[in-house]
Scaffold this motif. Structure first.
Motif, PDB file in Angstrom:
ATOM      1  N   GLN A  33       0.940  -1.087   0.198  1.00  0.00           N
ATOM      2  CA  GLN A  33      -0.113  -0.066  -0.012  1.00  0.00           C
ATOM      3  C   GLN A  33       0.797   1.135  -0.017  1.00  0.00           C
ATOM      4  O   GLN A  33       2.037   1.077   0.342  1.00  0.00           O
ATOM      5  CB  GLN A  33      -0.775  -0.154   1.225  1.00  0.00           C
ATOM      6  CG  GLN A  33      -1.633  -1.242   1.392  1.00  0.00           C
ATOM      7  CD  GLN A  33      -3.072  -1.153   1.276  1.00  0.00           C
ATOM      8  OE1 GLN A  33      -3.687  -0.091   0.983  1.00  0.00           O
ATOM      9  NE2 GLN A  33      -3.598  -2.199   0.570  1.00  0.00           N
ATOM     10  N   GLU A  38      -1.528   6.035  -4.505  1.00  0.00           N
ATOM     11  CA  GLU A  38      -2.145   6.643  -3.470  1.00  0.00           C
ATOM     12  C   GLU A  38      -1.257   8.095  -3.300  1.00  0.00           C
ATOM     13  O   GLU A  38      -2.229   8.820  -2.806  1.00  0.00           O
ATOM     14  CB  GLU A  38      -1.952   5.697  -1.914  1.00  0.00           C
ATOM     15  CG  GLU A  38      -2.473   4.474  -2.079  1.00  0.00           C
ATOM     16  CD  GLU A  38      -1.757   3.316  -2.625  1.00  0.00           C
ATOM     17  OE1 GLU A  38      -0.809   3.544  -3.377  1.00  0.00           O
ATOM     18  OE2 GLU A  38      -2.164   2.137  -2.474  1.00  0.00           O
ATOM     19  N   SER A 222       2.236  -7.595   7.915  1.00  0.00           N
ATOM     20  CA  SER A 222       1.215  -6.837   8.577  1.00  0.00           C
ATOM     21  C   SER A 222       1.228  -6.910  10.096  1.00  0.00           C
ATOM     22  O   SER A 222       0.397  -7.195  10.870  1.00  0.00           O
ATOM     23  CB  SER A 222      -0.239  -7.422   8.219  1.00  0.00           C
ATOM     24  OG  SER A 222      -0.598  -7.237   6.692  1.00  0.00           O
ATOM     25  N   GLN A 226      -2.100  -4.007   9.842  1.00  0.00           N
ATOM     26  CA  GLN A 226      -2.328  -2.627   8.870  1.00  0.00           C
ATOM     27  C   GLN A 226      -2.705  -1.487   9.487  1.00  0.00           C
ATOM     28  O   GLN A 226      -3.222  -0.501   9.010  1.00  0.00           O
ATOM     29  CB  GLN A 226      -3.861  -3.278   8.084  1.00  0.00           C
ATOM     30  CG  GLN A 226      -3.385  -4.598   7.280  1.00  0.00           C
ATOM     31  CD  GLN A 226      -4.435  -4.545   6.036  1.00  0.00           C
ATOM     32  OE1 GLN A 226      -4.852  -3.751   5.571  1.00  0.00           O
ATOM     33  NE2 GLN A 226      -5.212  -5.698   5.893  1.00  0.00           N
ATOM     34  N   ARG A 242      -5.785   4.060   6.338  1.00  0.00           N
ATOM     35  CA  ARG A 242      -5.956   3.111   5.266  1.00  0.00           C
ATOM     36  C   ARG A 242      -7.396   2.900   5.377  1.00  0.00           C
ATOM     37  O   ARG A 242      -8.136   2.642   4.336  1.00  0.00           O
ATOM     38  CB  ARG A 242      -5.069   1.902   5.616  1.00  0.00           C
ATOM     39  CG  ARG A 242      -5.377   0.679   4.861  1.00  0.00           C
ATOM     40  CD  ARG A 242      -4.206  -0.372   4.919  1.00  0.00           C
ATOM     41  NE  ARG A 242      -2.837  -0.208   4.899  1.00  0.00           N
ATOM     42  CZ  ARG A 242      -1.918  -0.897   4.932  1.00  0.00           C
ATOM     43  NH1 ARG A 242      -2.166  -2.390   4.911  1.00  0.00           N
ATOM     44  NH2 ARG A 242      -0.719  -0.510   4.757  1.00  0.00           N
ATOM     45  N   ARG A 245      -9.912   4.398   3.410  1.00  0.00           N
ATOM     46  CA  ARG A 245      -9.934   4.255   1.909  1.00  0.00           C
ATOM     47  C   ARG A 245     -10.529   3.061   1.442  1.00  0.00           C
ATOM     48  O   ARG A 245     -10.917   2.169   2.099  1.00  0.00           O
ATOM     49  CB  ARG A 245      -8.543   3.954   1.440  1.00  0.00           C
ATOM     50  CG  ARG A 245      -7.286   5.142   1.556  1.00  0.00           C
ATOM     51  CD  ARG A 245      -6.415   4.848   0.456  1.00  0.00           C
ATOM     52  NE  ARG A 245      -5.658   3.878   0.481  1.00  0.00           N
ATOM     53  CZ  ARG A 245      -4.579   3.742   1.394  1.00  0.00           C
ATOM     54  NH1 ARG A 245      -4.261   4.839   2.053  1.00  0.00           N
ATOM     55  NH2 ARG A 245      -3.741   2.755   1.471  1.00  0.00           N
ATOM     56  N   THR A 248     -10.114  -1.280   1.128  1.00  0.00           N
ATOM     57  CA  THR A 248      -9.336  -1.905   2.059  1.00  0.00           C
ATOM     58  C   THR A 248      -9.906  -2.791   3.101  1.00  0.00           C
ATOM     59  O   THR A 248     -11.076  -2.768   3.376  1.00  0.00           O
ATOM     60  CB  THR A 248      -8.382  -0.873   3.086  1.00  0.00           C
ATOM     61  OG1 THR A 248      -9.355  -0.158   3.587  1.00  0.00           O
ATOM     62  CG2 THR A 248      -7.815   0.130   1.856  1.00  0.00           C
ATOM     63  N   THR A 249      -8.920  -3.588   3.787  1.00  0.00           N
ATOM     64  CA  THR A 249      -9.775  -4.505   4.870  1.00  0.00           C
ATOM     65  C   THR A 249      -9.445  -4.358   6.045  1.00  0.00           C
ATOM     66  O   THR A 249      -9.866  -5.060   7.089  1.00  0.00           O
ATOM     67  CB  THR A 249      -9.168  -5.867   4.336  1.00  0.00           C
ATOM     68  OG1 THR A 249      -7.595  -5.919   4.430  1.00  0.00           O
ATOM     69  CG2 THR A 249      -9.512  -6.633   2.931  1.00  0.00           C
ATOM     70  N   VAL A 250      -8.701  -3.321   6.391  1.00  0.00           N
ATOM     71  CA  VAL A 250      -8.171  -3.131   7.884  1.00  0.00           C
ATOM     72  C   VAL A 250      -9.480  -2.917   8.841  1.00  0.00           C
ATOM     73  O   VAL A 250      -9.682  -3.400   9.929  1.00  0.00           O
ATOM     74  CB  VAL A 250      -7.371  -1.847   8.113  1.00  0.00           C
ATOM     75  CG1 VAL A 250      -7.950  -0.642   7.335  1.00  0.00           C
ATOM     76  CG2 VAL A 250      -7.119  -1.835   9.455  1.00  0.00           C
ATOM     77  N   SER A 299       2.938   4.928   5.373  1.00  0.00           N
ATOM     78  CA  SER A 299       2.315   6.111   4.770  1.00  0.00           C
ATOM     79  C   SER A 299       3.037   7.315   4.737  1.00  0.00           C
ATOM     80  O   SER A 299       2.835   8.226   4.371  1.00  0.00           O
ATOM     81  CB  SER A 299       0.890   6.252   4.841  1.00  0.00           C
ATOM     82  OG  SER A 299       0.586   6.535   6.087  1.00  0.00           O
TER      83      SER A 299
END
Ligand code: NDP
Length: 329
Positions: A33, A38, A222, A226, A242, A245, A248-250, A299
């Motif tokens: 990511q 991004e 991870s 995350q 994140r 966004r 995403t799966t967090v 990030s």
């Protein structure tokens, strides 16, 4: 013109990767990511160069990173190699992978020799490299004989397109079989890349001991769940995160009320130890003997610096470990 910091090897700690000649920085940086579409290339560049200046020599990619623009992370990384980092190629350990859906049709996914060979060629082209240091099979493929997949990995090393190979997301028994098969083919498995963090401890049930027994290194992905195992979600979901966004799966995976309550308690314990929660979560992963390196995402430069400072306090008392277990119960 970028010049790497002269003191770049003074602070980072390096650990031997299984029974191999390779030393890995105990903190490595992944480009899943934040290194696709991004953020602007300049921001990505700042993070990567700061990482290298801090002694982070290992950068982890995959064919599909940069989603939804598959391959974009490798392309961007290739740009930064060309402009800045390429002259340090011999100081870098670059990995990529194949195993998830990458291109249409029956040959762009899973674990066939056809897919792995073509995918690595594409990755090398995107990054402008002649070889990668580590090539991984990204996930086990129930439809392809393991001999075929491992045979492709071994041949890739023999062709000089990768110096070492690894596996990722393999269960304990699958990892055992793969490691043995590669050994018989004369190309030892360098490393395994499982998911491992305070919330997801499956690797403790056999996988870590298998890796130790067989002299295979381990890099955990991870490790911050995350970003959930930091203080960032304690007051809701920040816009820049994140979890905010799409796709995403967090949030779904790690931010239930129950987990947030655990995160709050862990945060208090971290502060008592004089660490941010991010640092404590990473030190905790590194406490496992089998673990060679934590594979973080970042990030911003600030996050990267915060996370890397986990190395300042890697020791846990038994009381602290028990407390963590009881919070996570
Ligand atoms: P982490 O668990 O380290 O999560 C990284 C995220 O956590 C960042 O993007 C950021 O979120 C947040 N964060 C990082 N540091 C801090 C900090 N100090 N304080 C507060 N928040 C912080 O790892 P990832 O899930 O990103 O995975 C890391 C790497 O592992 C990937 O890049 C990839 O290389 C590899 N990976 C491999 C997989 C596999 O199947 N083999 C699967 C998944 C990952 P935010 O962006 O919200 O700021």
């Amino acid at each position: 013109m970028y010049q790497a910091a002269e003191d770049r090897y003074e602070k980072m700690e390096y650990k031997r990767c299984g029974r191999s000649g390779v030393l890995l920085p105990m903190v490595s940086l992944g480009l899943w990511q934040n290194f696709g579409m991004e953020k602007p290339l300049q921001e990505q560049r700042e993070i990567l160069l700061r990482a290298f200046d801090m002694g982070i020599t290992h950068f982890d990619l995959a064919n599909n990173y940069g989603s939804p623009a598959l391959g974009k992370a490798e392309e961007n990384f290739g740009e930064i190699l060309k402009s800045d980092l390429g002259k340090y190629r011999d100081e870098l350990l670059i990995s990529t992978k194949a195993g998830f859906d990458m291109w249409p049709g029956p040959y762009g996914n899973w674990g066939s020799r056809k897919y792995l060979m073509a995918s690595l060629d594409q990755s090398l082209k995107r990054m402008g490299l002649e070889y990668v240091d580590i090539f991984y099979h990204h996930r086990p493929d129930p439809g392809t004989p393991l001999e075929e997949t491992m045979g492709a990995l071994a041949d890739i090393v023999k062709q000089g397109k990768a110096l070492y190979v690894g596996i990722s997301n393999y269960g304990d028994q699958e990892a055992r079989d793969a490691v043995l098969m590669l050994k018989e083919m004369g190309v030892p498995c360098l490393i395994d890349q499982p998911r491992y963090n305070m919330f997801e401890r499956g690797a403790e049930d056999g996988l870590f001991s298998t890796l130790l027994e067989n002299g295979v290194g381990c890099i955990c992905y991870s490790p911050l769940a995350q970003g959930a195992l930091t203080d960032k979600y304690l007051k809701g979901i920040p816009q820049e995160s994140r979890a905010a966004r799409q796709g995403t799966t967090v949030g779904g995976r790690y931010l239930s009320e129950e987990k947030l309550d655990q995160i709050r308690q862990l945060n208090e314990l971290a502060l008592e130890r004089g660490q941010t929660l991010a640092r404590m979560a990473l030190s905790w992963v590194l406490r496992e003997e089998a673990v060679t390196s934590v594979l973080i995402g970042a990030s911003s430069v600030k996050q990267l610096e915060d996370s890397t400072a986990c190395l300042d306090n890697l020791k846990f008392t038994q009381e602290e470990l028990d407390k963590i277990d009881s919070i996570l119960k």
